[in-house]
Design an enzyme around this catalytic site. Structure first.
Site, PDB file in Angstrom:
ATOM      1  N   ASP A  15       8.880  -4.056   0.169  1.00  0.00           N
ATOM      2  CA  ASP A  15       9.228  -2.636   0.953  1.00  0.00           C
ATOM      3  C   ASP A  15       8.394  -2.491   2.265  1.00  0.00           C
ATOM      4  O   ASP A  15       8.176  -1.290   2.596  1.00  0.00           O
ATOM      5  CB  ASP A  15       8.537  -1.565  -0.205  1.00  0.00           C
TER       6      ASP A  15
ATOM      7  N   ALA B   5       0.788  -1.093   0.052  1.00  0.00           N
ATOM      8  CA  ALA B   5      -0.182   0.076   0.012  1.00  0.00           C
ATOM      9  C   ALA B   5       0.841   1.148   0.089  1.00  0.00           C
ATOM     10  O   ALA B   5       1.943   1.177   0.603  1.00  0.00           O
ATOM     11  CB  ALA B   5      -0.767  -0.090   1.352  1.00  0.00           C
ATOM     12  N   PRO B   6       0.343   2.340  -0.857  1.00  0.00           N
ATOM     13  CA  PRO B   6      -0.796   2.412  -1.398  1.00  0.00           C
ATOM     14  C   PRO B   6      -0.781   1.946  -2.941  1.00  0.00           C
ATOM     15  O   PRO B   6      -1.636   2.064  -3.626  1.00  0.00           O
ATOM     16  CB  PRO B   6      -0.803   4.026  -1.602  1.00  0.00           C
ATOM     17  N   GLY B   7       0.356   1.326  -3.362  1.00  0.00           N
ATOM     18  CA  GLY B   7       0.323   0.474  -4.584  1.00  0.00           C
ATOM     19  C   GLY B   7       1.394   0.941  -5.385  1.00  0.00           C
ATOM     20  O   GLY B   7       1.373   0.647  -6.840  1.00  0.00           O
ATOM     21  N   GLY B   8       2.503   1.660  -5.200  1.00  0.00           N
ATOM     22  CA  GLY B   8       3.358   2.224  -6.024  1.00  0.00           C
ATOM     23  C   GLY B   8       4.163   1.218  -6.821  1.00  0.00           C
ATOM     24  O   GLY B   8       4.221   0.962  -7.856  1.00  0.00           O
TER      25      GLY B   8
ATOM     26  N   LYS C 261      15.823  -1.305   5.501  1.00  0.00           N
ATOM     27  CA  LYS C 261      16.030  -0.042   5.994  1.00  0.00           C
ATOM     28  C   LYS C 261      17.192  -0.243   7.161  1.00  0.00           C
ATOM     29  O   LYS C 261      17.394  -1.052   7.926  1.00  0.00           O
ATOM     30  CB  LYS C 261      14.708   0.187   7.031  1.00  0.00           C
TER      31      LYS C 261
ATOM     32  N   ASP D 157      -0.963  -6.176   1.978  1.00  0.00           N
ATOM     33  CA  ASP D 157      -0.833  -5.025   2.909  1.00  0.00           C
ATOM     34  C   ASP D 157      -2.190  -5.255   3.438  1.00  0.00           C
ATOM     35  O   ASP D 157      -3.177  -5.236   2.793  1.00  0.00           O
ATOM     36  CB  ASP D 157      -0.471  -3.894   2.096  1.00  0.00           C
TER      37      ASP D 157
ATOM     38  N   ASP E 287      -0.450 -10.584   6.496  1.00  0.00           N
ATOM     39  CA  ASP E 287       0.809 -10.264   7.190  1.00  0.00           C
ATOM     40  C   ASP E 287       1.909 -10.761   6.170  1.00  0.00           C
ATOM     41  O   ASP E 287       1.924 -11.939   5.851  1.00  0.00           O
ATOM     42  CB  ASP E 287       1.009 -10.918   8.535  1.00  0.00           C
TER      43      ASP E 287
HETATM   44  N1  SAM Z   1       6.131  -0.119  -1.769  1.00  0.00           N
HETATM   45  C1  SAM Z   1       4.751   0.938  -1.505  1.00  0.00           C
HETATM   46  C2  SAM Z   1       4.400   1.781  -2.683  1.00  0.00           C
HETATM   47  O1  SAM Z   1       5.147   2.000  -3.563  1.00  0.00           O
HETATM   48  O2  SAM Z   1       3.529   2.464  -2.539  1.00  0.00           O
HETATM   49  C3  SAM Z   1       4.993   1.750  -0.150  1.00  0.00           C
HETATM   50  C4  SAM Z   1       5.230   0.643   0.993  1.00  0.00           C
HETATM   51  S1  SAM Z   1       5.272   1.508   2.553  1.00  0.00           S
HETATM   52  C5  SAM Z   1       6.817   2.276   2.577  1.00  0.00           C
HETATM   53  C6  SAM Z   1       5.377   0.080   3.588  1.00  0.00           C
HETATM   54  C7  SAM Z   1       4.081  -0.550   3.676  1.00  0.00           C
HETATM   55  O3  SAM Z   1       4.483  -1.878   4.389  1.00  0.00           O
HETATM   56  C8  SAM Z   1       3.060  -0.116   4.368  1.00  0.00           C
HETATM   57  O4  SAM Z   1       1.780   0.394   3.812  1.00  0.00           O
HETATM   58  C9  SAM Z   1       2.742  -1.155   5.694  1.00  0.00           C
HETATM   59  O5  SAM Z   1       1.387  -1.048   5.877  1.00  0.00           O
HETATM   60  C10 SAM Z   1       3.089  -2.240   4.968  1.00  0.00           C
HETATM   61  N2  SAM Z   1       3.575  -3.321   6.104  1.00  0.00           N
HETATM   62  C11 SAM Z   1       4.408  -3.154   7.060  1.00  0.00           C
HETATM   63  N3  SAM Z   1       4.449  -4.442   7.793  1.00  0.00           N
HETATM   64  C12 SAM Z   1       3.803  -5.177   7.234  1.00  0.00           C
HETATM   65  C13 SAM Z   1       3.388  -6.740   7.259  1.00  0.00           C
HETATM   66  N4  SAM Z   1       3.917  -7.277   8.183  1.00  0.00           N
HETATM   67  N5  SAM Z   1       2.506  -7.135   6.513  1.00  0.00           N
HETATM   68  C14 SAM Z   1       2.173  -6.634   5.367  1.00  0.00           C
HETATM   69  N6  SAM Z   1       2.328  -5.201   5.159  1.00  0.00           N
HETATM   70  C15 SAM Z   1       3.301  -4.522   5.985  1.00  0.00           C
END
Ligand code: SAM
Length: 350
Positions: free
Chosen positions: A272, A217-220, A301, A236, A256
């Site tokens: 990500d 999320a949000p889907g990039g 990270k 997500d 998850d």
């Molecule tokens: N790559 C995405 C984009 O291009 O729009 C942005 C991702 S954002 C940096 C990190 C995402 O990781 C968040 O939306 C968060 O909800 C998700 N996240 C973190 N821990 C997670 C988990 N254990 N399972 C699924 N999603 C997770």
């Protein structure tokens, strides 16, 4: 003075210096890194610059945005004539295929962009007259880089066009398209450009392939994959932008990302998720070990301190726990902040 000059993200000079010192040792090159925090570059001083450049390809350096071989350091240029000493430093050199006048991407370096532009316009004809520069850009010949670190201090350096970033300052200028769901989309675009060669891209990423996006999320990243015509399962708990779902190529699962696994093997997995880098590295290794995907791109990270140590530790952990031969490349991309991006692909078992 001879050696390598590499650009990096401002503030990451200690990481690049640590990497160059360690890698030089591994490939049997004696020398030392000269670095100052926030300079935006690191100099590796060595008498064996050619050998080091050959043994450490630009794509394999993590914190280096660019890799240049130093021909001369001119620390006390006279602002009324900077051209003569540069021509003298290049005396007898074969012709270059292009000239880039640059500066580090740092607080001190950015104000030099005007000087770099006007000096390039003055130097170009002088180089041509001296038989040092082709009339038209020729990427089969080495590229001359003059790097100003202040108005009177420059490095005369050269890039091998097959083994260096093809972008000024080592920065790919990518445009965020209006319908990109997030700025993160640029990270995956840049990773595909930087970590994978054009030839590899053609075979590794083909229309119709299947991928998972963990932390989508949000889907990039999902959107970038759909633009390559991949079918994506996006994991997500957060929502994806509607137009990403409307591509018809995306299945969104609220699950998850550390537990979900595909029912049948996929071509790609990208990730990500913002989490401890060791935890991410271990989960990514599980995917490759179990054969749930063939290729992956993921972010690690980095913590605030000991970032080089953590980088090496996580990449070692990933390689070990995957328990199969892998090709691994990692880079701190321009669009990465406190993180690096890793590409890995399974190679044939021996
Ligand atoms: N790559 C995405 C984009 O291009 O729009 C942005 C991702 S954002 C940096 C990190 C995402 O990781 C968040 O939306 C968060 O909800 C998700 N996240 C973190 N821990 C997670 C988990 N254990 N399972 C699924 N999603 C997770």
């Amino acid at each position: 003075m001879t050696g390598l000059l590499c650009y990096c993200r401002q503030g990451f000079e200690p990481e690049l210096a640590g990497e160059l010192n360690e890698r030089a040792g591994q490939v049997g090159v004696a020398g030392y890194a000269r670095a100052q925090r926030n300079d935006g570059y690191v100099l590796f001083v060595t008498d064996a610059a050619d050998a080091m450049a050959q043994r450490l390809p630009w794509r394999e350096l993590i914190f280096a945005r660019q890799k240049l071989r130093v021909l001369a350091e001119l620390p006390q240029l006279d602002p009324s004539d900077r051209i003569t000493p540069i021509l003298a430093a290049l005396h007898g050199h074969a012709r270059f295929g292009d000239l880039w006048v640059e500066h580090p991407d740092s607080d001190a370096g950015k104000p030099l962009s005007g000087l770099a532009r006007s000096f390039g316009n003055a130097l170009r004809p002088a180089l041509r007259k001296a038989g040092l520069l082709t009339d038209k850009a020729n990427d089969k010949l080495p590229r001359l880089h003059i790097v100003f670190v202040d108005g009177t201090h420059a490095f005369v350096t050269v890039a091998d066009t097959r083994d260096s970033a093809p972008w000024p300052l080592g920065i790919p200028r990518l445009k965020l398209l209006p319908d990109a769901p997030s700025r993160s989309a640029l990270k995956l675009d840049e990773a595909l450009l930087t970590l994978i060669t054009p030839e590899e891209r053609e075979t590794l990423m083909q229309p119709g392939m299947r991928a998972a996006d963990l932390g989508a999320a949000p889907g990039g990243w999902t959107w970038v994959l759909t633009r390559q015509h991949l079918r994506v399962t996006s994991i997500d708990n957060g929502p994806l932008r509607q137009h990403v779902l409307d591509t018809g190529l995306v299945e969104h699962l609220r699950a998850d990302g550390f537990h979900w696994k595909p029912e049948t093997p996929l071509d790609w997995m990208v990730c990500d998720m913002v989490e401890q880098p060791r935890k991410v590295a271990e989960r990514m290794a599980t995917w490759l070990r179990e054969g749930w995907c063939k290729h992956t791109i993921f972010n690690l990270k980095l913590p605030m301190k000991k970032r080089w140590d953590e980088t090496r530790l996580c990449l070692d952990l990933f390689a070990q726990q995957a328990e199969r031969p892998l090709m691994i490349r990692a880079k701190q991309l321009y669009h990465d902040r406190e993180e690096i991006t890793v590409f890995a692909t399974a190679t044939k078992r021996r």
